[in-house]
Design an enzyme around this catalytic site. Structure first.
Site, PDB file in Angstrom:
ATOM      1  N   ARG A   1       0.864  -1.279  -0.107  1.00  0.00           N
ATOM      2  CA  ARG A   1       0.093  -0.011  -0.081  1.00  0.00           C
ATOM      3  C   ARG A   1       0.697   1.258   0.076  1.00  0.00           C
ATOM      4  NH1 ARG A   1      -3.362  -3.012   3.468  1.00  0.00           N
ATOM      5  NH2 ARG A   1      -4.984  -3.672   2.406  1.00  0.00           N
TER       6      ARG A   1
ATOM      7  N   LYS B   1       2.487  12.074 -11.650  1.00  0.00           N
ATOM      8  CA  LYS B   1       1.892  10.921 -12.339  1.00  0.00           C
ATOM      9  C   LYS B   1       2.986   9.712 -12.432  1.00  0.00           C
ATOM     10  CE  LYS B   1      -0.835  13.573 -15.421  1.00  0.00           C
ATOM     11  NZ  LYS B   1      -1.071  13.782 -17.013  1.00  0.00           N
TER      12      LYS B   1
ATOM     13  N   GLU C   1      10.600  19.149 -24.828  1.00  0.00           N
ATOM     14  CA  GLU C   1       9.811  19.727 -23.537  1.00  0.00           C
ATOM     15  C   GLU C   1      10.251  21.093 -22.960  1.00  0.00           C
ATOM     16  OE1 GLU C   1       7.178  18.011 -23.342  1.00  0.00           O
ATOM     17  OE2 GLU C   1       7.795  15.829 -23.872  1.00  0.00           O
TER      18      GLU C   1
ATOM     19  N   LYS D   1       6.491  23.801 -15.430  1.00  0.00           N
ATOM     20  CA  LYS D   1       5.941  22.258 -15.202  1.00  0.00           C
ATOM     21  C   LYS D   1       5.290  22.460 -13.558  1.00  0.00           C
ATOM     22  CE  LYS D   1       4.640  17.677 -15.397  1.00  0.00           C
ATOM     23  NZ  LYS D   1       4.897  16.766 -16.030  1.00  0.00           N
TER      24      LYS D   1
ATOM     25  N   GLU E   1      -5.345  17.905 -13.427  1.00  0.00           N
ATOM     26  CA  GLU E   1      -5.563  17.980 -15.088  1.00  0.00           C
ATOM     27  C   GLU E   1      -7.002  18.079 -15.148  1.00  0.00           C
ATOM     28  OE1 GLU E   1      -3.400  14.997 -17.542  1.00  0.00           O
ATOM     29  OE2 GLU E   1      -3.213  16.494 -18.961  1.00  0.00           O
TER      30      GLU E   1
ATOM     31  N   ARG F   1      -3.439  22.464 -16.721  1.00  0.00           N
ATOM     32  CA  ARG F   1      -2.364  21.342 -16.695  1.00  0.00           C
ATOM     33  C   ARG F   1      -2.781  20.720 -18.183  1.00  0.00           C
ATOM     34  NH1 ARG F   1      -0.109  16.586 -12.639  1.00  0.00           N
ATOM     35  NH2 ARG F   1       1.306  15.766 -13.970  1.00  0.00           N
TER      36      ARG F   1
ATOM     37  N   ASN G   1      -0.044  20.040 -22.868  1.00  0.00           N
ATOM     38  CA  ASN G   1       0.022  19.294 -23.992  1.00  0.00           C
ATOM     39  C   ASN G   1       0.096  19.908 -25.364  1.00  0.00           C
ATOM     40  OD1 ASN G   1      -1.034  16.504 -22.751  1.00  0.00           O
ATOM     41  ND2 ASN G   1      -2.862  17.581 -22.186  1.00  0.00           N
TER      42      ASN G   1
ATOM     43  N   HIS H   1       1.260  18.225 -28.495  1.00  0.00           N
ATOM     44  CA  HIS H   1       1.189  16.778 -28.085  1.00  0.00           C
ATOM     45  C   HIS H   1       0.312  16.062 -28.831  1.00  0.00           C
ATOM     46  CE1 HIS H   1       4.272  17.443 -25.351  1.00  0.00           C
ATOM     47  NE2 HIS H   1       4.220  16.169 -25.000  1.00  0.00           N
TER      48      HIS H   1
ATOM     49  N   HIS I   1       1.580  13.207 -30.770  1.00  0.00           N
ATOM     50  CA  HIS I   1       1.383  11.724 -30.402  1.00  0.00           C
ATOM     51  C   HIS I   1       0.697  11.141 -31.622  1.00  0.00           C
ATOM     52  CE1 HIS I   1       0.691  12.164 -25.691  1.00  0.00           C
ATOM     53  NE2 HIS I   1       2.009  11.822 -26.133  1.00  0.00           N
TER      54      HIS I   1
ATOM     55  N   HIS J   1       9.904  10.496 -28.882  1.00  0.00           N
ATOM     56  CA  HIS J   1       8.766  11.197 -28.375  1.00  0.00           C
ATOM     57  C   HIS J   1       9.025  12.570 -28.732  1.00  0.00           C
ATOM     58  CE1 HIS J   1       5.537  12.680 -25.851  1.00  0.00           C
ATOM     59  NE2 HIS J   1       6.158  13.580 -25.173  1.00  0.00           N
TER      60      HIS J   1
HETATM   61  N1  LIG Z   1       4.949  11.108 -15.383  1.00  0.00           N
HETATM   62  C1  LIG Z   1       5.002  11.940 -16.210  1.00  0.00           C
HETATM   63  O1  LIG Z   1       4.331  13.087 -15.971  1.00  0.00           O
HETATM   64  C2  LIG Z   1       5.844  11.741 -17.587  1.00  0.00           C
HETATM   65  C3  LIG Z   1       6.045  13.037 -18.320  1.00  0.00           C
HETATM   66  C4  LIG Z   1       6.401  12.657 -19.535  1.00  0.00           C
HETATM   67  C5  LIG Z   1       7.024  11.654 -19.877  1.00  0.00           C
HETATM   68  N2  LIG Z   1       6.746  10.385 -18.957  1.00  0.00           N
HETATM   69  C6  LIG Z   1       7.188   8.896 -19.222  1.00  0.00           C
HETATM   70  O2  LIG Z   1       8.745   9.058 -19.418  1.00  0.00           O
HETATM   71  C7  LIG Z   1       8.901   8.134 -20.305  1.00  0.00           C
HETATM   72  C8  LIG Z   1      10.144   8.470 -21.289  1.00  0.00           C
HETATM   73  O3  LIG Z   1      11.309   8.867 -20.478  1.00  0.00           O
HETATM   74  P1  LIG Z   1      12.604   9.208 -21.004  1.00  0.00           P
HETATM   75  O4  LIG Z   1      12.436   9.698 -22.496  1.00  0.00           O
HETATM   76  O5  LIG Z   1      13.459   9.462 -20.092  1.00  0.00           O
HETATM   77  O6  LIG Z   1      13.028   7.440 -21.663  1.00  0.00           O
HETATM   78  P2  LIG Z   1      13.835   6.378 -21.151  1.00  0.00           P
HETATM   79  O7  LIG Z   1      13.743   6.135 -19.326  1.00  0.00           O
HETATM   80  O8  LIG Z   1      13.250   5.304 -21.733  1.00  0.00           O
HETATM   81  O9  LIG Z   1      15.280   6.743 -21.335  1.00  0.00           O
HETATM   82  C9  LIG Z   1      15.873   6.693 -22.512  1.00  0.00           C
HETATM   83  C10 LIG Z   1      17.369   5.830 -22.570  1.00  0.00           C
HETATM   84  O10 LIG Z   1      18.239   6.435 -21.968  1.00  0.00           O
HETATM   85  C11 LIG Z   1      18.833   5.725 -21.326  1.00  0.00           C
HETATM   86  N3  LIG Z   1      19.710   6.533 -20.100  1.00  0.00           N
HETATM   87  C12 LIG Z   1      18.894   7.131 -19.095  1.00  0.00           C
HETATM   88  N4  LIG Z   1      19.600   7.941 -18.505  1.00  0.00           N
HETATM   89  C13 LIG Z   1      20.887   7.941 -19.038  1.00  0.00           C
HETATM   90  C14 LIG Z   1      22.281   8.520 -18.848  1.00  0.00           C
HETATM   91  N5  LIG Z   1      22.331   9.307 -17.817  1.00  0.00           N
HETATM   92  N6  LIG Z   1      23.077   8.045 -19.668  1.00  0.00           N
HETATM   93  C15 LIG Z   1      22.959   7.100 -20.717  1.00  0.00           C
HETATM   94  N7  LIG Z   1      21.910   6.679 -20.896  1.00  0.00           N
HETATM   95  C16 LIG Z   1      20.875   6.791 -20.127  1.00  0.00           C
HETATM   96  C17 LIG Z   1      17.727   4.827 -20.616  1.00  0.00           C
HETATM   97  O11 LIG Z   1      18.435   3.383 -20.344  1.00  0.00           O
HETATM   98  C18 LIG Z   1      17.076   4.533 -22.211  1.00  0.00           C
HETATM   99  O12 LIG Z   1      17.681   3.581 -22.849  1.00  0.00           O
HETATM  100  C19 LIG Z   1       7.825   7.534 -20.905  1.00  0.00           C
HETATM  101  O13 LIG Z   1       7.347   6.338 -20.636  1.00  0.00           O
HETATM  102  C20 LIG Z   1       6.707   8.578 -20.528  1.00  0.00           C
HETATM  103  O14 LIG Z   1       5.402   7.984 -20.612  1.00  0.00           O
HETATM  104  C21 LIG Z   1       6.198  10.496 -17.901  1.00  0.00           C
HETATM  105 ZN   LIG Z   2       6.037  15.248 -23.872  1.00  0.00          ZN
END
Ligand SMILES: NC(=O)c1ccc[n+]([C@@H]2O[C@H](COP(=O)([O-])OP(=O)(O)OC[C@H]3O[C@@H](n4cnc5c(N)ncnc54)[C@H](O)[C@@H]3O)[C@@H](O)[C@H]2O)c1
Ligand SMILES: [Zn+2]
Length: 353
Positions: free
Chosen positions: A113, A135, A177, A215, A225, A229, A233, A236, A240, A255
């Site tokens: 939990r 999130k 972003e 943000k 949202e 918020r 987007n 996006h 998307h 992305h």
């Molecule tokens: N929670 C939210 O509000 C929110 C907002 C935007 C995106 N997201 C989520 O974030 C995710 C995408 O995140 P991302 O773009 O960070 O991708 P990711 O987490 O897949 O990382 C990208 C790549 O970089 C590598 N990596 C990470 N840090 C590194 C470093 N310092 N040196 C070398 N390699 C490194 C990782 O292993 C991976 O291969 C998606 O799943 C998306 O849905 C969430």
């Molecule tokens: Zn985005």
């Protein structure tokens, strides 16, 4: 010193060797866990280890990539927590990009939990976007982030030096972003950004805080949202659609690369519908193309892009909901427009070169 003190937690931007020790001293916890993937284990864990000094911890490693952001990987994480006898007082440090942060936070938020967790984002995208806003979640039945919850971490520790090992294409993707945040809330940062042509010359220590603040300010005003918020987007809705469709191509877009195209198209829609000045539209298009180049969109795919846009979770009924701009710094949420105009915005992007 935190750069932002929120109701329940702080966001720090400084070397993790400076921010983690005092945080751990303040928090009372039992067993300590660190979640990594193979890349953050190699590139980021050594620095974290230094910050942890002689504190004992257990490393949980998962495979990198969005395709592993699923319930199967969560089971592996929960199993290890269970086998290592994690109690409700265990603490989880999520060391990685948005995948690690979203999924590690989700696993922590649901294990027994809810156990406390700290976000230590290591990609530009996760530093300015994913790690802020509470999130958490995973993908389910091909639908992104469809299972999850809202829950705050104990703290967010942003160390810009982690970006030194991030592949340049990932840096550029996360930068979309930063551009977005400046366009929706920070005209001054937008003016500054346009001086920046080479991302490896970027001064992240000064750029990241402004971007995170945008943000955070928006999320604080509208955590669930319901209204403002949605401004986050911008770019996006179309982005998307393009990202989803191009997933199946020989050269899928990251992305941020898709969002960059989406921002050009949606700036054009903003100009048509809301009188975003032509000069701003030109500046936005020119700057985005200078960073991301131009990737022509095949008109025969427009129908598929639109089909994906119709599935967007902001929509009501059949209309596609957009977050646009009245002006740089003035977002406009809940905007609707015809499919003809959406296709024309894709044509607008296509004729730029
Ligand atoms: N929670 C939210 O509000 C929110 C907002 C935007 C995106 N997201 C989520 O974030 C995710 C995408 O995140 P991302 O773009 O960070 O991708 P990711 O987490 O897949 O990382 C990208 C790549 O970089 C590598 N990596 C990470 N840090 C590194 C470093 N310092 N040196 C070398 N390699 C490194 C990782 O292993 C991976 O291969 C998606 O799943 C998306 O849905 C969430
Ligand atoms: Zn985005």
């Amino acid at each position: 010193m935190p750069i932002l003190s929120l109701d329940t937690y702080d966001i720090h931007i400084a070397p993790v060797t400076e921010t983690l020790p005092p945080l751990l001293e303040r928090l009372e916890f039992g067993r300590l866990f660190v979640l990594v993937d193979e890349n953050t284990r190699e590139h980021c864990l050594p620095k974290l280890r230094e910050a942890l000094q002689d504190q004992a911890f257990h490393t949980i490693q998962i495979q990198s990539g969005e395709q592993h952001k699923d319930i199967g990987t969560c089971q592996l994480i929960w199993q290890q927590l269970m086998q290592q006898q994690a109690g409700r007082d265990a603490l989880l440090l999520n060391l990685g990009g948005g995948v690690i942060g979203d999924m590690g936070g989700f696993c922590a938020g649901t294990f027994k939990r809810g156990i406390p967790f700290v976000q230590i984002p290591t990609t530009l995208l996760s530093q300015v976007d994913a790690s802020v806003g509470g999130k958490l979640g995973i993908d389910f039945m091909q639908v992104k982030n469809s299972i999850g919850l809202f829950r705050d971490p104990q703290a967010v520790l942003i160390d810009p030096t982690f970006l030194l090992t991030l592949p340049p294409r990932e840096v550029r993707s996360g930068f979309a972003e930063v551009i977005k945040h400046s366009l929706i809330q920070e005209p001054q940062q937008w003016a500054q950004l346009q001086q920046l042509q080479e991302l490896n010359a970027a001064d992240w220590i000064s750029l990241i805080p402004d971007s995170v603040r945008v943000k955070e300010r928006i999320v604080a005003e509208d955590p669930y949202e319901k209204g403002l918020r949605k401004a986050l987007n911008f770019g996006h809705t179309i982005g998307h659609g393009i990202e989803g469709e191009e997933l199946h191509s020989a050269d899928p877009l990251l992305h941020g690369e898709a969002i960059a195209i989406g921002m050009v198209c949606e700036a054009w829609l903003s100009h048509q519908l809301l009188a975003l000045p032509e000069q701003d539209l030109e500046q936005i298009s020119r700057y985005i193309l200078s960073i991301y180049g131009h990737r022509p969109l095949a008109p025969e795919r427009y129908r598929d892009y639109l089909q994906l846009m119709r599935n967007d979770k902001k929509n009501e009924g059949q209309s596609i909901n957009f977050s646009l701009l009245h002006a740089v710094g003035q977002p406009a949420i809940n905007q609707y427009c015809s499919e003809r105009l959406i296709k024309e915005s894709l044509d607008f992007y296509n004729q730029l070169q």
